[in-house]
Design an enzyme around this catalytic site. Structure first.
Site, mmCIF file in Angstrom:
data_model
loop_
_atom_site.group_PDB
_atom_site.id
_atom_site.type_symbol
_atom_site.label_atom_id
_atom_site.label_comp_id
_atom_site.label_asym_id
_atom_site.label_seq_id
_atom_site.Cartn_x
_atom_site.Cartn_y
_atom_site.Cartn_z
ATOM 1 N N GLU A 53 55.777 25.883 27.168
ATOM 2 C CA GLU A 53 55.667 26.871 26.096
ATOM 3 C C GLU A 53 56.658 27.992 26.393
ATOM 4 O O GLU A 53 56.541 28.681 27.408
ATOM 5 C CB GLU A 53 54.236 27.418 26.018
ATOM 6 N N TYR A 54 57.632 28.158 25.496
ATOM 7 C CA TYR A 54 58.686 29.164 25.690
ATOM 8 C C TYR A 54 58.341 30.446 24.938
ATOM 9 O O TYR A 54 57.761 30.397 23.853
ATOM 10 C CB TYR A 54 60.031 28.630 25.206
ATOM 11 N N PHE A 55 58.751 31.575 25.538
ATOM 12 C CA PHE A 55 58.436 32.883 24.968
ATOM 13 C C PHE A 55 59.694 33.705 24.737
ATOM 14 O O PHE A 55 60.663 33.603 25.499
ATOM 15 C CB PHE A 55 57.502 33.663 25.911
#
Lengths: 183, 183
Positions: free
Chosen positions: A37-39
């Site tokens: 999960e990239y932010f």
């Protein structure tokens, strides 16, 4: 000098590649479910600063990974910080809540099945990963970490091996970039 | 309705307070070394938004704590997220490095010796902490978590207890604010 040379290739026919690996005595690890999960940063555009922040869930394990900008275009060396999270305490969920409270926003989640292998070539152990990436497709990554080679030699080892495995042209974009490009 | 009422008082003479507690049959836990490293956000002024982000090292344990803005001035209710870090893997140091890479900057570290106790008053268990805070001085905190009281009643219990323990006026500022005010 320690080099990490990494190269990625699209794989149209995974079964054929697995057969070519088997012919060289190489077996693959069982598939591992990985979810990254990239932010996005509240004040920096990571796409421009060439950074990345993600929560990786890999099988039973969870990590936070930060990748800094490439320090050197030739070797793709970059600072990487990896912190283990407590999977049993809902560590990934808690960390995602903390990031949200601090103004970080989710960008996209890269989900894949990864089968790792190790292949010997020209006297060097090359790490390989055969990835089936949701919405992006099949890829193989080859990585050589070498202390005793020049950068050019390390690249040559990887390129030769890619040739022997009949891999096509290499792909320079990350899975996240490829996924965002499909949307 | 669940209330958390907390009140803090400066303690000039810790030995005298410990004696008054002993006279009520209250003994203190052994002192715990606590170190709270506070961070500033890269794009928000936490002093204005009434938030806080810190790494707490308490004895052998490490946590990241985020405190959100007070949701309600009367009860001081605020969102709080607490994540355990791995003390043996240098979890606190690694997390501080991650924050630095993301543009968070250290503000100050509040160091104290905390002795916890529990005291019964008016049918309620009140949590107490006798703190010796570096650069700030001695304080006692009293906290009541009550489901069965109105806010006014909970405040009255704490106020009465503070009177019986001969505590002076309450201090509303945090230890971080008090420490920054001395610089």
């Amino acid at each position: 000098m320690r080099y990490e040379v990494e190269q990625k290739h699209r794989v149209g026919d995974a079964a054929a590649l697995i057969a070519r690996l088997a012919a060289r005595g190489v077996t693959l690890e069982p598939p591992l479910e990985q979810s990254d999960e990239y932010f996005a940063h509240p004040a920096r555009d990571f796409a421009k600063t060439d950074e990345a922040l993600r929560i990786r869930t890999s099988g039973e394990k969870c990590f936070v990974t930060y990748k800094g900008p490439k320090l050197d275009a030739a070797t793709k060396t970059r600072r990487e910080l990896e912190l283990p999270l407590h999977p049993d305490d809902g560590g990934a969920r808690q960390f995602a809540e903390l990031l949200a409270a601090l103004g970080f926003t989710p960008v996209a989640t890269v989900r894949k099945r990864r089968r790792q292998f190790r292949i010997r070539h020209a006297g060097h152990d090359v790490e390989g990963s055969l990835d089936d990436v949701d919405g992006v497709g099949g890829f193989v990554e080859l990585e050589l970490v070498a202390d005793d080679l020049s950068l050019d030699e390390a690249r040559r080892v990887i390129r030769e091996l890619a040739g022997e495995l009949e891999l096509g042209p290499s792909e320079r974009r990350s899975y996240l970039e490829l996924l965002l490009a499909t949307n």
